[in-house]
Every structure is written in C-alpha cells, then in structure tokens.
Design an enzyme around this catalytic site. Structure first.
Site, PDB file in Angstrom:
ATOM      1  N   ASP A 102       0.705  -1.181   0.067  1.00 16.28           N
ATOM      2  CA  ASP A 102       0.030   0.210  -0.070  1.00 16.28           C
ATOM      3  C   ASP A 102       0.842   1.262   0.106  1.00 16.28           C
ATOM      4  O   ASP A 102       0.581   2.343  -0.902  1.00 16.28           O
ATOM      5  CB  ASP A 102      -1.040   0.016   1.234  1.00 16.28           C
ATOM      6  CG  ASP A 102      -0.286  -0.248   2.484  1.00 16.28           C
ATOM      7  OD1 ASP A 102       0.797  -1.045   2.617  1.00 16.28           O
ATOM      8  OD2 ASP A 102      -0.810   0.043   3.498  1.00 16.28           O
ATOM      9  N   ASP A 139       7.188   3.923   2.940  1.00 17.72           N
ATOM     10  CA  ASP A 139       7.484   5.165   3.747  1.00 17.72           C
ATOM     11  C   ASP A 139       8.797   5.333   4.082  1.00 17.72           C
ATOM     12  O   ASP A 139       9.606   5.897   3.222  1.00 17.72           O
ATOM     13  CB  ASP A 139       6.580   4.768   5.144  1.00 17.72           C
ATOM     14  CG  ASP A 139       6.329   6.054   6.064  1.00 17.72           C
ATOM     15  OD1 ASP A 139       7.337   7.074   5.836  1.00 17.72           O
ATOM     16  OD2 ASP A 139       5.329   6.239   6.618  1.00 17.72           O
ATOM     17  N   PHE A 162       0.973  11.947   7.319  1.00 19.21           N
ATOM     18  CA  PHE A 162       0.101  10.582   7.921  1.00 19.21           C
ATOM     19  C   PHE A 162      -0.962  10.457   7.168  1.00 19.21           C
ATOM     20  O   PHE A 162      -2.070  11.136   7.279  1.00 19.21           O
ATOM     21  CB  PHE A 162       0.190  10.448   9.622  1.00 19.21           C
ATOM     22  CG  PHE A 162      -0.327   9.071   9.955  1.00 19.21           C
ATOM     23  CD1 PHE A 162       0.850   8.072  10.157  1.00 19.21           C
ATOM     24  CD2 PHE A 162      -1.473   8.513  10.253  1.00 19.21           C
ATOM     25  CE1 PHE A 162       0.706   6.964  10.537  1.00 19.21           C
ATOM     26  CE2 PHE A 162      -1.679   7.254  10.585  1.00 19.21           C
ATOM     27  CZ  PHE A 162      -0.611   6.567  10.806  1.00 19.21           C
ATOM     28  N   ARG A 180      -8.843   1.699   8.070  1.00 26.06           N
ATOM     29  CA  ARG A 180      -8.366   0.627   6.919  1.00 26.06           C
ATOM     30  C   ARG A 180      -9.683   0.594   5.959  1.00 26.06           C
ATOM     31  O   ARG A 180      -9.093   0.579   4.904  1.00 26.06           O
ATOM     32  CB  ARG A 180      -8.236  -0.777   7.622  1.00 26.06           C
ATOM     33  CG  ARG A 180      -6.704  -0.773   7.772  1.00 26.06           C
ATOM     34  CD  ARG A 180      -6.569  -2.293   7.992  1.00 26.06           C
ATOM     35  NE  ARG A 180      -5.515  -2.767   9.250  1.00 26.06           N
ATOM     36  CZ  ARG A 180      -4.277  -2.484   9.039  1.00 26.06           C
ATOM     37  NH1 ARG A 180      -3.856  -2.258   7.935  1.00 26.06           N
ATOM     38  NH2 ARG A 180      -3.594  -2.652  10.218  1.00 26.06           N
TER      39      ARG A 180
HETATM   40  C1  PRP Z   1       2.770  -0.178   6.743  1.00 26.94           C
HETATM   41  C2  PRP Z   1       2.841  -0.572   5.064  1.00 26.94           C
HETATM   42  C3  PRP Z   1       3.949  -0.872   4.668  1.00 26.94           C
HETATM   43  C4  PRP Z   1       5.018  -0.405   5.855  1.00 26.94           C
HETATM   44  C5  PRP Z   1       5.508   1.078   5.022  1.00 26.94           C
HETATM   45  O1  PRP Z   1       2.519  -1.525   7.135  1.00 26.94           O
HETATM   46  O2  PRP Z   1       1.769  -1.340   5.039  1.00 26.94           O
HETATM   47  O3  PRP Z   1       4.083  -2.414   4.862  1.00 26.94           O
HETATM   48  O4  PRP Z   1       4.106   0.236   6.862  1.00 26.94           O
HETATM   49  O5  PRP Z   1       6.564   1.517   5.943  1.00 26.94           O
HETATM   50  P1  PRP Z   1       8.056   1.582   5.668  1.00 26.94           P
HETATM   51  O6  PRP Z   1       8.599   1.662   4.301  1.00 26.94           O
HETATM   52  O7  PRP Z   1       8.607   2.641   6.906  1.00 26.94           O
HETATM   53  O8  PRP Z   1       8.594   0.416   6.275  1.00 26.94           O
HETATM   54  P2  PRP Z   1       2.490  -1.598   8.891  1.00 26.94           P
HETATM   55  O9  PRP Z   1       3.708  -1.972   9.461  1.00 26.94           O
HETATM   56  O10 PRP Z   1       1.940  -0.333   9.338  1.00 26.94           O
HETATM   57  O11 PRP Z   1       1.306  -2.714   8.984  1.00 26.94           O
HETATM   58  P3  PRP Z   1       0.127  -3.129   8.566  1.00 26.94           P
HETATM   59  O12 PRP Z   1       0.124  -2.877   7.039  1.00 26.94           O
HETATM   60  O13 PRP Z   1      -0.631  -4.340   9.235  1.00 26.94           O
HETATM   61  O14 PRP Z   1      -0.648  -1.721   8.824  1.00 26.94           O
END
Ligand code: PRP
Length: 175
Positions: free
Chosen positions: A99, A102, A151, A164
C-alpha cells in the site's frame, strides 16, 4: 480529548483510475507469464484485491505479514515476519504488492529475504510512496502516487487499526 479529522487526499475515483493504469503497465511488461502477487498484510489488502481482479488471468496470490509499526504512527525500525508466505517462489515472477513505501524499512528487509529464495524476478508495486520519508534506499518498480510526508489513512492504511476500510485516502489530522 484529542479529536481526529480527515482531509481527502485521493478520491475513490482517482484510486480506481490509478490501479487500472498500473494493471495496464504490469500486463504490458509481463506479457503472458504468470505473476505471483505477494500482498504485504494488512495494509495492501484493498489494493491487492482491486489489482488482482484486473490481472485475474495471469496472476496468483499469496501473502506475507511484516510489521514494523505496531499501533504507533511512526516506524519503530524493527521489522518482524509475522506470517511467511505459503508458496515456494523459486523460479517464479514475484511482484510484491504494498500500500505504501514510507521509510523503506519493510521493503528493504523483504527484498533481502525473498531474494535468497531465488525467484526468477522480484519487483514491487506500491500504490503510495513518500519519497521525503525514505531512510533506506529501495527500488520500487511501479508507483501509483508520490505523496507528501503526511500521515495517511484509508484504502488499507490504518491508525491503530482504525480507518482501514475507508474507501478513499485521507490525511489524518489531530486537533
Ligand atoms: C505499513 C505499510 C508498509 C510499511 C511501510 O505496514 O503497509 O508495509 O508500513 O513503511 P516503511 O516503508 O516505513 O517500512 P504496517 O507495519 O503499519 O502494518 P499494516 O500494513 O498491518 O498496517
């Protein structure tokens, strides 16, 4: 008490058009080869659902869960594999479906791990990317939207599991 409000960043129609565009691009690049769409749980589930139906005749799906955020709004930098995939990816064309990219921490670890399993190809499609937040340089072959370092929630993205299932993407403001 803290109050939250949402500011629309990307509408349902904008998302739909972009997913279609990405699917067209992916189809053109892969031709008739079967693609293993690897959804990174949980955030990618709406994106994966929409994308996979546009690629229904040339794709299969699997999931991995890698979490670095917990219930916090910023990355802890600690990546945990919570659920490994079920498929042996050796010799397969694997497309990681995210998705959002970051800091790039999740993807850097995931690429490293999956690379050792000898897929024929390993690429990434991310609906969103926040270039200003990047801490780890990581390759993302297909990017839907580059967004500012805010955010965001919706279309799979959460804040402590909330928002979500919002059908669009919004900036979350705390007042
Ligand atoms: C979020 C998103 C990515 C990751 C990106 O997942 O879905 O997998 O963070 O961030 P980064 O580039 O800083 O690593 P999260 O760990 O929040 O889990 P989730 O998808 O279950 O909400």
């Amino acid at each position: 008490m803290q109050s939250l409000h949402l500011e629309t960043l990307l509408s349902t129609d904008q998302i739909r058009a972009k997913v279609q565009e990405l699917a067209t691009q992916i189809r053109a690049d892969y031709g008739d080869s079967e693609i293993l769409l690897l959804g990174v749980l949980k955030g990618s589930f709406h994106f994966l659902s929409d994308l996979s139906r546009l690629l229904y005749d040339i794709s299969v799906v699997d999931f991995v869960q890698v979490s670095s955020y917990g219930a916090e709004k910023s990355s802890s930098g600690v990546v945990q594999i919570r659920k490994d995939l079920d498929t042996n990816i050796e010799g397969k064309d694997v497309l990681i479906v995210e998705d959002i990219v970051d800091t790039g921490t999740t993807l850097t670890h995931l690429r490293e791990l999956l690379g050792t399993r000898k897929p024929r190809s390993l690429k990434v499609v991310a609906l969103l990317s926040k270039p200003e937040a990047r801490k780890h340089k990581t390759q993302v072959e297909y990017v839907g939207f580059e967004i500012p370092n805010e955010f965001v929630v919706g279309y799979g993205l959460d804040y402590g599991e909330r928002f979500r299932n919002l059908p669009y993407i919004a900036i979350l403001h705390e007042d």
